[in-house]
Write an enzyme that holds these catalytic residues in place. Structure first.
Site, mmCIF file in Angstrom:
data_model
loop_
_atom_site.group_PDB
_atom_site.id
_atom_site.type_symbol
_atom_site.label_atom_id
_atom_site.label_comp_id
_atom_site.label_asym_id
_atom_site.label_seq_id
_atom_site.Cartn_x
_atom_site.Cartn_y
_atom_site.Cartn_z
ATOM 1 N N ARG A 212 0.832 -1.209 0.000
ATOM 2 C CA ARG A 212 0.000 0.000 0.000
ATOM 3 C C ARG A 212 0.864 1.257 0.000
ATOM 4 O O ARG A 212 0.510 2.271 -0.611
ATOM 5 C CB ARG A 212 -0.943 -0.011 1.206
ATOM 6 C CG ARG A 212 -2.095 -0.997 1.068
ATOM 7 C CD ARG A 212 -3.127 -0.802 2.147
ATOM 8 N NE ARG A 212 -2.745 -1.353 3.424
ATOM 9 C CZ ARG A 212 -3.187 -2.507 3.922
ATOM 10 N NH1 ARG A 212 -4.018 -3.259 3.215
ATOM 11 N NH2 ARG A 212 -2.807 -2.924 5.111
ATOM 12 N N PHE A 228 -12.661 -4.799 -4.917
ATOM 13 C CA PHE A 228 -12.642 -5.601 -3.690
ATOM 14 C C PHE A 228 -12.051 -4.752 -2.567
ATOM 15 O O PHE A 228 -11.128 -5.153 -1.870
ATOM 16 C CB PHE A 228 -11.819 -6.883 -3.878
ATOM 17 C CG PHE A 228 -12.200 -7.695 -5.079
ATOM 18 C CD1 PHE A 228 -13.289 -8.557 -5.046
ATOM 19 C CD2 PHE A 228 -11.473 -7.595 -6.258
ATOM 20 C CE1 PHE A 228 -13.633 -9.309 -6.170
ATOM 21 C CE2 PHE A 228 -11.811 -8.342 -7.378
ATOM 22 C CZ PHE A 228 -12.898 -9.202 -7.332
ATOM 23 N N ASP A 250 -17.074 -2.812 -3.443
ATOM 24 C CA ASP A 250 -17.062 -4.013 -2.614
ATOM 25 C C ASP A 250 -18.485 -4.528 -2.483
ATOM 26 O O ASP A 250 -19.440 -3.750 -2.581
ATOM 27 C CB ASP A 250 -16.473 -3.733 -1.228
ATOM 28 C CG ASP A 250 -16.024 -5.004 -0.530
ATOM 29 O OD1 ASP A 250 -14.874 -5.428 -0.750
ATOM 30 O OD2 ASP A 250 -16.830 -5.586 0.227
ATOM 31 N N SER A 251 -18.610 -5.831 -2.237
ATOM 32 C CA SER A 251 -19.939 -6.432 -2.137
ATOM 33 C C SER A 251 -20.547 -6.295 -0.746
ATOM 34 O O SER A 251 -21.727 -6.573 -0.558
ATOM 35 C CB SER A 251 -19.867 -7.920 -2.509
ATOM 36 O OG SER A 251 -19.008 -8.608 -1.617
ATOM 37 N N ASP A 301 -7.510 -6.647 -5.639
ATOM 38 C CA ASP A 301 -7.072 -7.406 -4.461
ATOM 39 C C ASP A 301 -8.222 -8.301 -4.007
ATOM 40 O O ASP A 301 -8.841 -8.076 -2.970
ATOM 41 C CB ASP A 301 -6.646 -6.449 -3.341
ATOM 42 C CG ASP A 301 -6.005 -7.185 -2.168
ATOM 43 O OD1 ASP A 301 -5.575 -8.340 -2.355
ATOM 44 O OD2 ASP A 301 -5.946 -6.606 -1.072
ATOM 45 N N CYS A 341 -4.075 -13.998 -3.435
ATOM 46 C CA CYS A 341 -3.707 -14.544 -2.126
ATOM 47 C C CYS A 341 -4.036 -16.033 -2.057
ATOM 48 O O CYS A 341 -4.060 -16.622 -0.969
ATOM 49 C CB CYS A 341 -4.407 -13.788 -0.998
ATOM 50 S SG CYS A 341 -6.215 -13.933 -1.019
#
Length: 399
Positions: A212, A228, A250-251, A301, A341
């Site tokens: 970041r 995300f 984002d959800s 991400d 990831c």
């Protein structure tokens, strides 16, 4: 009475190579009836000592190794020493400020398979993922509070992987004070609110700290898309970096609400530059493509698409889809920060997926940086599975 596990002839190579997992198919015989998480002596077919490990009767990973030293006793002193080494490592690789929000214990990479402990200010968050970690849970809690000086411990062992060990999911306060709904932490001189009780993983993605910081240097006066976005960490860095506009998707409505608070508590004068969208990233990216929208910097991400190699093929399609869409939205000269990831996706495979996405998008991209998890998530040299986070910073440079 000591319990012994005998390994099949020719199946001891990985153990001798210090890989900490022993699968059920490598086992010839189990002498005695070891209980869930009990320490067993592991020997080869000639009865030569190989290691000490935690026995899990239900998992395909039947034994996770504690030590390769025959003289070792797996007891309270053993765990004190391992935890002390883990804490000292963080002191060596992190600044004092970073120590206030970091991963203190990272499972196999610290010689403690199945144990994860994250620190968020005055709270430790514990995850016990395996039978061995569960067996020594109380001892570890007592020792880590001594070593860290943090007396509040909250458990987040509410993860699917525990079902592979036939362990029930569990979360809640272990000791100390009940945590507030949100805990404030500092990262690189920025403030963030963390929900350790209900947030993803243990509440925050500590592994992206250094990435970041780099991202924040590449956004000045640029239009940024954060996919995300979760609780908005990359968005906050974009605001500090002087982004002209930030679109965050984002959800989770709950995560976006915390993200809005994270943007607000840092006192930026450009907070109006953020547009927040609750929705499915795949759908939103397609809609942006169809509308001809363009961005200068894009962050992908996503959550873990492939926890194991067996799921890699399906996950690869998902990774290619979002990267293809991102490349189509990227301006010439624009930069894509893309991550995986998923333990089941290797670094080489991830690059091939991203390269294929760029090709299908008609983009000529070059890699500027390869990114990995922060050093408080160290990678054990003999356990490549601990290198789970891989990232590429790609620039769209038409030749």
């Amino acid at each position: 009475m000591e319990k012994t596990v005998v390994i099949k002839s020719g199946r001891e190579k990985s153990i001798l190579g210090r890989h900490p997992w022993i699968f059920s198919g490598a086992i010839h015989d189990v002498e005695g009836e070891p209980e869930m998480g009990e320490t067993v002596r592991v020997v080869d077919h000639r009865r030569n000592f190989l290691c000490w490990g935690a026995y899990s009767p239900f998992s395909s990973i039947r034994i996770r190794v504690w030590s390769w030293d025959e003289r070792e006793c797996i007891n309270t002193e053993f765990f004190y020493r391992k935890l002390e080494q883990a804490v000292q490592l963080r002191k060596d690789v992190l600044t004092p400020d970073e120590m206030s929000a970091c991963r203190l214990v990272y499972a196999e990479s610290d010689g403690l398979p199945g144990m994860i402990i994250d620190r968020y200010g005055d709270y430790l968050v514990l995850q016990c993922l395996t039978a061995g970690a569960e067996h020594w849970r109380e001892v570890v809690v007592e020792l880590i509070t001594q070593l860290s000086g943090v007396r509040n411990v909250y458990e987040r062992s509410d993860v699917d992987v525990r079902s592979l060990e036939q362990l029930p999911e569990r979360k809640g306060l272990i000791c100390g004070d009940q945590p507030p709904p949100l805990i404030k932490i500092r990262e690189n001189d920025l403030n963030f609110l963390v929900d350790i009780q209900n947030g993803q993983k243990t509440g925050f993605f500590l592994d992206q700290r250094r990435n970041r910081l780099l991202f924040g240097t590449m956004v000045e006066n640029r239009r940024v898309l954060n996919c995300f976005s979760y609780t908005g960490a990359f968005t906050v860095y974009a605001l500090r970096g002087g982004a002209r506009q930030v679109v965050s998707i984002d959800s989770s409505a709950e995560a976006l609400e915390i993200a809005r608070q994270n943007a607000a508590i840092n006192g930026f004068n450009n907070i109006e530059a953020v547009d927040w969208f609750e929705g499915d990233v795949f759908f939103e990216l397609r809609r942006m493509r169809d509308r001809g929208q363009k961005f200068d910097v894009i962050v992908l991400d996503p959550p873990k698409f492939a926890p194991t190699a067996a799921q890699a093929e399906k996950a690869a399609r998902g990774y290619k889809d979002i990267n293809l869409l991102a490349f189509k939205l990227l301006n010439p000269g624009g930069v894509l920060f893309t991550f995986s990831c998923s333990g089941g996706i290797s670094e080489d495979l991830f690059q091939k997926i991203v390269a294929g996405a760029a090709l299908d998008a008609g983009v000529q991209a070059r890699i500027l940086y390869r990114l990995h998890q922060s050093p408080d998530h160290p990678v054990a040299l003999h356990f490549p599975e601990s290198a789970y986070l891989k990232g590429l910073v790609c620039r769209n440079d038409p030749w």
